[in-house]
Design an enzyme around this catalytic site. Structure first.
Site, short mmCIF file in Angstrom:
data_model
loop_
_atom_site.label_atom_id
_atom_site.label_comp_id
_atom_site.label_asym_id
_atom_site.label_seq_id
_atom_site.Cartn_x
_atom_site.Cartn_y
_atom_site.Cartn_z
N ASP A 135 -0.40 -40.69 -25.07
CA ASP A 135 -0.41 -39.18 -24.93
C ASP A 135 -1.36 -38.71 -23.77
O ASP A 135 -2.58 -39.28 -23.67
CB ASP A 135 -0.85 -38.74 -26.27
CG ASP A 135 0.22 -38.93 -27.28
OD1 ASP A 135 1.55 -39.05 -27.10
OD2 ASP A 135 -0.01 -38.75 -28.52
N ARG A 136 -1.11 -37.44 -23.42
CA ARG A 136 -2.19 -37.17 -22.48
C ARG A 136 -3.49 -37.07 -22.88
O ARG A 136 -4.59 -37.22 -22.34
CB ARG A 136 -1.78 -35.71 -21.89
CG ARG A 136 -2.58 -34.95 -20.93
CD ARG A 136 -1.97 -33.40 -20.57
NE ARG A 136 -2.61 -32.78 -19.62
CZ ARG A 136 -2.34 -31.84 -18.83
NH1 ARG A 136 -1.08 -31.24 -19.31
NH2 ARG A 136 -2.93 -31.14 -17.97
#
Length: 325
Positions: A143-144
């Site tokens: 995930d970012r």
């Protein structure tokens, strides 16, 4: 035009037939290839094959006459400035002739999307040793908002081998998280099916009923490594399946959402007195190396998690150097 027979190279091990054709005949559309396979014109070692067939080095691929077709050249990749080159190279924890391992900072997207122009995928040309080398490829995603280890392959063949290891669960991934509360029992397996609601950036992953036709199997191991009473805990998490936001939703399902999670856990995930960023870090990878043996790599905690560890009295200890055995 005539029939030709091409031999699968060592670097093309475990690659899908359609991707193999994409490399050798980039102008051939997926629909046209499916028709060639369906009519038996494409064969692997003399046998019919479909587009999902995975290839083995030394196999003979029969290629029927394929008309040449003009295909627009892909747009040139932007020239990377020195700052971007330093940024991506500064993430490298391990590199050899087959793989590269990065320590991605929290907040940096792995790939582009709506409104995302700065991302790891856009920097990968800076990791080529020579201009003529293939562009490194992402093997998996995080995930970012998650920091930590990101695995790259230097060639398509290596990428296929590593992807097979991930599918076969030969890769051991360990994440560290700080969560609200303290799970009971102190270790276990979270067996909760998940489903995706919506599409795009606003989509959510939720715990689903086993009877839900959209539900997918999801398993995560967890262990409490330390705790500040019942208030906050440090967990080691290992996803045994690879669903979007799996660890974040499974922690929420335990009643212990991850500290600073911007999407899951609600107000409980944002207590005062701590850096309000997602406290989830891809800490270690243990995987079969494409050239033999195993590779173990660990990544230092990001600054916001080090500060929270200091506040809570958690001791992470020294980060071991990468090791191939």
């Amino acid at each position: 035009m005539s029939v030709v027979t091409l031999t699968v190279s060592d670097d093309e091990a475990d690659i899908r037939l359609d991707r193999w054709f994409r490399r050798h005949y980039p102008h051939l559309t997926q629909g046209a290839l499916q028709k060639l396979c369906r009519t038996g014109q494409v064969r692997v070692d003399g046998k019919r094959a479909d587009t999902a067939t995975r290839l083995v080095p030394g196999q003979a691929v029969r290629v029927p006459p394929i008309p040449a077709a003009a295909r627009p050249a892909p747009p040139p990749r932007p020239v990377l400035d020195e700052r971007t080159v330093r940024e991506i190279r500064g993430m490298v924890l391990y590199s050899d002739a087959q793989v590269i391992v990065l320590n991605k900072p929290a907040g940096l997207a792995v790939q582009g999307g709506p409104g995302i122009t700065h991302h790891v995928d856009g920097m990968l040309d800076a990791l080529k040793d020579n201009d003529d080398d293939p562009r490194p490829r992402l093997v998996h995603r995080i995930d970012r908002d998650t920091s930590g280890l990101l695995l790259l392959a230097r060639t398509p063949g290596v990428a296929a081998k590593l992807a097979a290891s991930f599918r076969g669960r030969d890769v051991r991934k360990t994440y560290w998280a700080v969560v609200i509360g303290r799970p009971t029992p102190a270790s276990g397996v979270i067996d909760q099916p998940l489903a995706r609601l919506g599409v795009g950036p606003g989509a959510l992953t939720v715990v689903a009923s086993r009877k839900d036709e959209d539900a997918v199997h999801a398993l995560s191991e967890y262990e409490v490594l330390d705790a500040a009473g019942r208030r906050l805990s440090w967990l080691a998490l290992s996803p045994l399946t690879g669903r979007t936001h799996q660890l974040r939703v499974h922690c929420e399902a335990l009643g212990t959402p991850i500290l600073g999670d911007p999407k899951y856990g609600g107000d409980a995930a944002h207590p005062e007195g701590f850096v309000d960023r997602l406290h989830l870090h891809a800490r270690s990878l243990d995987l079969p190396h494409p050239a033999g043996g195993r590779l173990q790599v660990s990544a230092e905690l990001p600054a916001h998690m080090r500060e929270t560890f200091r506040q809570l009295g958690f001791t992470a200890g020294a980060t071991p150097a990468p090791r191939r055995s």
